[in-house]
Design an enzyme around this catalytic site. Sequence first.
Site, PDB file in Angstrom:
ATOM      1  N   CYS A 257      -5.632   4.416   7.147  1.00  0.00           N
ATOM      2  CA  CYS A 257      -5.325   5.573   6.302  1.00  0.00           C
ATOM      3  C   CYS A 257      -5.495   5.294   4.816  1.00  0.00           C
ATOM      4  O   CYS A 257      -5.388   6.205   4.000  1.00  0.00           O
ATOM      5  CB  CYS A 257      -3.913   6.065   6.586  1.00  0.00           C
ATOM      6  SG  CYS A 257      -3.612   6.375   8.338  1.00  0.00           S
TER       7      CYS A 257
ATOM      8  N   HIS B 290      -4.316  15.394   7.475  1.00  0.00           N
ATOM      9  CA  HIS B 290      -4.635  13.985   7.196  1.00  0.00           C
ATOM     10  C   HIS B 290      -5.887  13.527   7.931  1.00  0.00           C
ATOM     11  O   HIS B 290      -5.812  12.894   8.977  1.00  0.00           O
ATOM     12  CB  HIS B 290      -3.430  13.125   7.588  1.00  0.00           C
ATOM     13  CG  HIS B 290      -3.645  11.651   7.477  1.00  0.00           C
ATOM     14  ND1 HIS B 290      -4.367  11.064   6.449  1.00  0.00           N
ATOM     15  CD2 HIS B 290      -3.223  10.630   8.277  1.00  0.00           C
ATOM     16  CE1 HIS B 290      -4.379   9.759   6.628  1.00  0.00           C
ATOM     17  NE2 HIS B 290      -3.702   9.467   7.729  1.00  0.00           N
TER      18      HIS B 290
ATOM     19  N   CYS C 246       0.928   4.492   3.404  1.00  0.00           N
ATOM     20  CA  CYS C 246       1.003   3.517   4.488  1.00  0.00           C
ATOM     21  C   CYS C 246      -0.304   3.591   5.266  1.00  0.00           C
ATOM     22  O   CYS C 246      -1.082   4.529   5.106  1.00  0.00           O
ATOM     23  CB  CYS C 246       2.179   3.837   5.415  1.00  0.00           C
ATOM     24  SG  CYS C 246       2.041   5.457   6.224  1.00  0.00           S
TER      25      CYS C 246
END
Length: 436
Positions: A99, A392, A422
């Site tokens: 990510c 996302h 994160c």
Amino acid sequence: MSDRQQVTNAKGERIAIVAGLRTPFAKQATAFHGVSALDMGKMVVNELLARSELDPKLIEQLVYGQVVQMPAAPNIAREIVLGTGMNVSTDAYSVTRACATSFQSTVNVAESIMTGNIDIGIAGGADSSSVLPIGVSKKLAHALVDLNKARSFGQKLQIFRRLGLKDLLPVPPAVAEYSTGLSMGQTAEQMAKTYNISRADQDALAHRSHTLASETWASGHLRDEVMVAHIPPYKQFIDRDNNIRENSVLESYAKLRPAFDKQHGTVTAANSTPLTDGASAIILMSEGRAKALGYQPIGYIKSYAFSAIDVWQDMLMGPSYATPLALKRAGMELEDLTLIEMHEAFAAQTLANMQMFASKKFAEEKLGRNRPIGEIDMSKFNVLGGSLAYGHPFAATGTRLITQVCRELKRRGGGTGLTTACAAGGLGVAMIVEVE
């Protein structure tokens, strides 16, 4: 030796963020159904170049990434160069850091400028959860390799006889950590339990995120940083994110059942980010080159830091480890920041990190500090809404955050902003930008 990070080139020029753009973010199998990450990447880079009126031939490097890899085009960056009118000699390579992927691509381009190897580059990332590399079982894969070597029909028949019906079923991409077998949702559930984060608090954060994102879209603030995406065969288009709950009602969140711990869990689909499709990109230049070309940068990179922790416990606590490093390298404290943008993978993960920012015990035992990072001022935190609302697309989130915080700081007359996230594998990232 100073702890301060010098994010400049040999001439002392800062690394300028000249422009940023993204596609709308769409939930899996909706507007971008059938559109690959590569196609979305080309789409956003093309539009970014057009809007900035930058000659594609001036781009010296493109670093791009994706998390869910396309076997047919493993070097997405090079394919974007070849598909957007850039010089064929433009340096291009792909990165992946879960990510935090487009944070990594941004840092790579920035460091190329810092060393003097280039003056202009593009960074970004794209991911599709709708166009997936569907695999085959290990037994079928083994058999297919053996079939290539088999010469007679009898040999081929013997190979097929080794297979059962279940061996022929397609295998979707893994959603769990390779090393632990745990999904990120399960880790979010663990963090909620460990830090006593209630379902009510998680739902409240999700409601806040959707409400602020809806208000932000209504204000028109995102129009200049989100393009209109025309979907092949170009009979439809999407011009805004489609995951945002318009007119969000807090009480409605309580109706959803837990997604990962059916009996005792608190993490639900409503207080988690959905699988999302989208792409984003930014243009980076040396300060001098940006000025020479007549650009007014939307921001500058002040500091950055990456972190890595254990994957068995608190895997999504990356912001709490990376942020103090970035602050130290910028010579700042948390209270000095104008805005804070934290990636909201899950409400539980976000709230756990916020709790650890303010924890003296965490600072002493995990960070080796004698004081906590600081308590987050909610008037500075994710003021336009966060990933819980926008969605996302794994590799696209980093450059979304960077562009969004820079433009919001610009609207407010300047200042400094923290972007942090994160990432799977126990990874974390923090980047501080400054805007004049």
